[in-house]
Design a protein around this motif. Structure first.
Motif, mmCIF file in Angstrom:
data_model
loop_
_atom_site.group_PDB
_atom_site.id
_atom_site.type_symbol
_atom_site.label_atom_id
_atom_site.label_comp_id
_atom_site.label_asym_id
_atom_site.label_seq_id
_atom_site.Cartn_x
_atom_site.Cartn_y
_atom_site.Cartn_z
ATOM 1 N N ILE A 14 -0.057 4.907 6.727
ATOM 2 C CA ILE A 14 0.784 3.863 6.124
ATOM 3 C C ILE A 14 1.778 4.468 5.148
ATOM 4 O O ILE A 14 2.976 4.143 5.157
ATOM 5 C CB ILE A 14 -0.101 2.810 5.416
ATOM 6 N N VAL A 15 1.307 5.384 4.316
ATOM 7 C CA VAL A 15 2.180 6.025 3.322
ATOM 8 C C VAL A 15 3.289 6.825 4.020
ATOM 9 O O VAL A 15 4.440 6.851 3.583
ATOM 10 C CB VAL A 15 1.361 6.930 2.382
ATOM 11 N N ALA A 16 2.923 7.468 5.126
ATOM 12 C CA ALA A 16 3.891 8.344 5.821
ATOM 13 C C ALA A 16 4.897 7.577 6.659
ATOM 14 O O ALA A 16 6.017 8.070 6.880
ATOM 15 C CB ALA A 16 3.138 9.326 6.719
ATOM 16 N N THR A 17 4.562 6.379 7.116
ATOM 17 C CA THR A 17 5.426 5.697 8.069
ATOM 18 C C THR A 17 6.014 4.359 7.612
ATOM 19 O O THR A 17 6.986 3.889 8.186
ATOM 20 C CB THR A 17 4.656 5.438 9.389
ATOM 21 N N VAL A 18 5.397 3.751 6.618
ATOM 22 C CA VAL A 18 5.855 2.426 6.181
ATOM 23 C C VAL A 18 6.750 2.551 4.952
ATOM 24 O O VAL A 18 6.420 3.264 4.009
ATOM 25 C CB VAL A 18 4.642 1.499 5.869
ATOM 26 N N LYS A 19 7.853 1.851 4.977
ATOM 27 C CA LYS A 19 8.754 1.860 3.836
ATOM 28 C C LYS A 19 8.344 0.797 2.829
ATOM 29 O O LYS A 19 8.176 -0.370 3.203
ATOM 30 C CB LYS A 19 10.203 1.585 4.293
ATOM 31 N N PRO A 20 8.131 1.185 1.561
ATOM 32 C CA PRO A 20 7.742 0.188 0.563
ATOM 33 C C PRO A 20 8.763 -0.942 0.489
ATOM 34 O O PRO A 20 9.973 -0.706 0.602
ATOM 35 C CB PRO A 20 7.695 0.992 -0.742
ATOM 36 N N SER A 21 8.285 -2.162 0.317
ATOM 37 C CA SER A 21 9.195 -3.312 0.276
ATOM 38 C C SER A 21 10.026 -3.305 -1.008
ATOM 39 O O SER A 21 11.117 -3.853 -1.047
ATOM 40 C CB SER A 21 8.395 -4.615 0.341
ATOM 41 N N ASN A 22 9.483 -2.673 -2.070
ATOM 42 C CA ASN A 22 10.206 -2.572 -3.333
ATOM 43 C C ASN A 22 10.273 -1.109 -3.757
ATOM 44 O O ASN A 22 9.555 -0.693 -4.663
ATOM 45 C CB ASN A 22 9.510 -3.393 -4.434
ATOM 46 N N PRO A 23 11.052 -0.296 -3.105
ATOM 47 C CA PRO A 23 11.074 1.130 -3.411
ATOM 48 C C PRO A 23 11.478 1.369 -4.855
ATOM 49 O O PRO A 23 12.330 0.701 -5.397
ATOM 50 C CB PRO A 23 12.132 1.685 -2.459
ATOM 51 N N LEU B 168 0.826 -1.208 0.000
ATOM 52 C CA LEU B 168 0.000 0.000 0.000
ATOM 53 C C LEU B 168 0.864 1.263 0.000
ATOM 54 O O LEU B 168 0.552 2.250 -0.680
ATOM 55 C CB LEU B 168 -0.923 0.010 1.217
ATOM 56 N N ALA B 169 1.963 1.230 0.753
ATOM 57 C CA ALA B 169 2.861 2.392 0.810
ATOM 58 C C ALA B 169 3.460 2.697 -0.557
ATOM 59 O O ALA B 169 3.755 3.860 -0.871
ATOM 60 C CB ALA B 169 3.976 2.134 1.823
ATOM 61 N N ALA B 170 3.626 1.676 -1.383
ATOM 62 C CA ALA B 170 4.176 1.876 -2.727
ATOM 63 C C ALA B 170 3.104 2.267 -3.732
ATOM 64 O O ALA B 170 3.359 3.031 -4.673
ATOM 65 C CB ALA B 170 4.876 0.596 -3.198
ATOM 66 N N ILE B 171 1.880 1.782 -3.532
ATOM 67 C CA ILE B 171 0.815 1.973 -4.516
ATOM 68 C C ILE B 171 0.049 3.277 -4.329
ATOM 69 O O ILE B 171 -0.178 4.025 -5.295
ATOM 70 C CB ILE B 171 -0.170 0.775 -4.437
#
Length: 369
Positions: A359-368, A157-160
């Motif tokens: 989620i967007v502000a605090t979670v690091k995307p697994s595939n940045p 979700l953080a990436a999308i």
């Protein structure tokens, strides 16, 4: 004594499968957008591309000489040139190609209810194979059919989510599509913020929204029993803000689609939209319905009562259970003005948008990217 006659030899029209596609494309393109070139005269149609990829070995063969068995062998042996990440088969591509080719052959053979009437099919009838006997490989592929339980992770979700906006980000720009004409990513975000169905979002028109009271009146749809129903969904501020940045908000055309395609018509090609978002976010193996399921799962984790979640998803009809008239929804505007407390659905959807922002502000995307 008469000489035995030579065995009868079937006479075929020499038209090839490729030539048949040349014939049918302008006919089908009149009513089917998927048969129209996507990027001008030099480009080709999505449906034709699918057929030509899967059935490449058969394109220059006489179409009347092709048997269903021969077509099935090619279909079952198809290997994609560029396999999709995370996919172990091409069953989905083969299934689509079969579904696109079948009406072409029916048109050529004057077959079925649609093309069986005089003048509906090809000017000269061809004796071609029928594809309905061919096994659809997607029918027993668990990666395509069956009940999905896919829920996106916080890292996904953080990436999308940052890509789901209007105009479409340059990172996921679609070929031959200006970002200002690409409403697909924003439509995906609206779907996630409202947990609406794909067709509800695609059919949404500006006249369906009451911005004074923040209510979306969805057009009537048929339920599983074939009965008409509609839903009046109060929206979160995040969903309303998304609508207000779209060009159509400031125009006085209530009949216009909120999320149009580049021609102003109904948004389609949702699979292609998802593919571009997946590529830009470096995620895979999710569908637009998985976004809806993920949102509902988040609401459950946020301790939102299951009844409220079901009402947002439009899985239940509370007024039917209480014996109230189906017209009770017309009073939603009045009750929202007079009540001191917010509608529980608004509270729930606001929690959802806040959770996504967190989620967007605090979670690091697994595939940045």
């Amino acid at each position: 004594m008469e000489k035995p006659s030579a065995p009868a030899v079937a006479k075929f029209d020499n038209i090839t499968l490729r030539e048949l596609l040349d014939e049918v494309q302008p006919v089908f393109a009149k009513t089917k957008k998927s048969w129209r070139p996507r990027g001008g005269a030099e480009s080709s149609a999505y449906t034709r591309n699918a057929i030509e990829r899967v059935f490449a070995p058969l394109l220059d063969k006489t179409v009347e000489a092709l048997t269903a068995e021969e077509i099935a062998v090619v279909a079952n042996g198809y290997k994609p040139v560029r396999p999709l990440k995370g996919k172990t088969s091409a069953n989905g591509q083969v299934s689509r190609a079969l579904s696109y080719l079948s009406p072409v052959l029916d048109w050529a053979a004057h077959r079925g209810r649609k093309f069986g009437k005089i003048g509906a099919g090809r000017p000269t009838r061809l004796d071609v194979a029928e594809l309905r006997r061919i096994h659809d490989p997607a029918s027993d592929d668990p990666t395509i059919k069956g009940k999905r339980e896919r829920v996106l992770t916080a890292e996904e979700l953080a990436a999308i989510v940052p890509l789901l906006r209007y105009p479409a980000p340059e990172k996921i720009r679609r070929r031959n599509m200006l970002p200002k004409n690409d409403y697909g990513p924003a439509a995906m975000r609206f779907l996630l913020l409202t947990l609406a169905r794909r067709e509800e979002v695609a059919n949404a028109r500006w006249r369906d929204f009451d911005f004074l009271n923040g209510v979306w009146t969805k057009p009537e749809v048929k339920d599983t029993k074939g009965e008409g129903r509609s839903q009046r969904l109060p929206l979160s501020q995040a969903a309303l803000d998304l609508l207000k940045v779209l060009p159509g908000y400031s125009k006085e055309d209530g009949s216009a689609f909120v999320f149009p395609n580049r021609d102003g018509g109904k948004l389609d090609n949702w699979n292609r939209i998802a593919e571009h978002i997946q590529k830009g976010s470096k995620t895979c193996d999710w569908t637009r319905h998985d976004l809806r399921r993920t949102g509902a799962t988040l609401l459950n984790e946020l301790q939102v009562p299951i009844q409220t979640v079901e009402e947002i998803l439009d899985h239940t009809d509370r007024s039917a259970k209480t014996g109230a008239s189906g017209s009770a929804g017309h009073y939603m505007v009045v009750t929202r003005i007079m009540n001191d407390t917010e509608d529980p659905k608004v509270v729930a959807l606001t929690k959802l948008s806040t959770a996504l922002d967190h989620i967007v502000a605090t979670v690091k995307p697994s595939n940045p990217a």
